[in-house]
Design an enzyme around this catalytic site. Sequence first.
Site: not given
Length: 474
Positions: A93-94
């Site tokens: 996930l960013d």
Amino acid sequence: MSDEFVIKPESVSPSSNTSEWPLLLKDYDKLLVRSGHYTPIPAGASPLKRDLKSYISSGVINLDKPSNPSSHEVVAWIKRILRCEKTGHSGTLDPKVTGCLIVCVDRATRLVKSQQGAGKEYVCIVRLHDALKDEKELGRGLENLTGALFQRPPLISAVKRQLRVRTIYDSNLIEFDNKRNLGVFWASCEAGTYMRTLCVHLGMLLGVGGHMQELRRVRSGALSENDNLVTLHDVMDAQWVYDNTRDESYLRKIIQPLETLLVGYKRIVVKDSAVNAVCYGAKLMIPGLLRYEEGIELYDEVVLITTKGEAIAVAIAQMSTVDLATCDHGVVAKVKRCIMERDLYPRRWGLGPIAQKKKQMKADGKLDKYGRANENTPETWKKTYVSLENAEPTTAPASKSEEKPLIKEVEKKEVEQKEESKEESKTPEEKKDKKEKKEKKDKKEKKEKKEKKEKKRKADDDESSEKKKKKSKK
């Protein structure tokens, strides 16, 4: 004695409700039965009743990733908090993105690959760069952006910016405020889909431009945000409580067994005596099969489980459900990824009469350490024992055209054997003469090849010199 203390005989046996059994044992009585006979082995334990050390080392955490730290940082923190050897996650996930991040601990890291490739669900806030004439346009635009889409990773990304195809399975518009140019939508998509790129495409499709404002992952593979989602603080508190009070209930609450990730797979139940052989990489054969699920097709991914509900391995089915019901021998499944540790269950192979005899002959020096024949091996063993290690599976020839090459091959082998026997009968002087003749022949062939190369090179040089002369004349 009064009637209330007497157990009266009944014709109907009490039914056990297996729909409430945990994890991979759910609806166990609905599995198709191949054999009802097996020898239970006391090794192993039910996934929820493992001792704490093995419970943690074969556990997964459905973590609510906070905004700002990267996925790798979060996973490293959990590794430090739980003091475990290995951790892995189900898909990056960013940093600014929040939501489901499945963190696998130690043994469960073997399932990381399967979870990274599983589908994901997101709730996304998109900011449009201008107001829309009709508010329904956003919903229609989302409908158009379902199915297979071309995507190029964003400018700032950790992968090569190649054009790729990703599938959006479904999407719904939750809310849209046209005055503030903000829309909230839910999307179910394939692993590796860039929601940031999807928002840019949505803005382009609507003709006003747009970008992603905020993103949250609500499902990753088998687990959603409703399935025991925990924060980093929960993990830290649970470890603190265990260290200071020896109360392990909080750790057991935040960590789930790795079997929770495999609930969606078709199941095959293996006899306890065959478990360790499968852990060592053996194929599961028909004699080791106890129960199996309906609807298994050839080459489906299945999970092999013990009678206690532990996952042994993820495997590729080599037979369909119909074959499993009718066949009396053959390979049921090949191991794709082994999950269980070796020697958790005792070894139960090599106990047959031939295997025992072979073992004894090795000890007596009548076979070498690999079980192959040596000078002390009895002739009867050489004639009767057939080694299947290097034997290729033989199939009946489909037609006469296939039979002919086989006959030719046999004849060729017979001729070779005759020549070999002739060679053995020759005297040392004859063998020496033959060797010298062969060496002379090889030298002659090498010389001829060299001469041919020289001639070719000279011809090429002559051609190139002629071309140069012609060019100079022009």
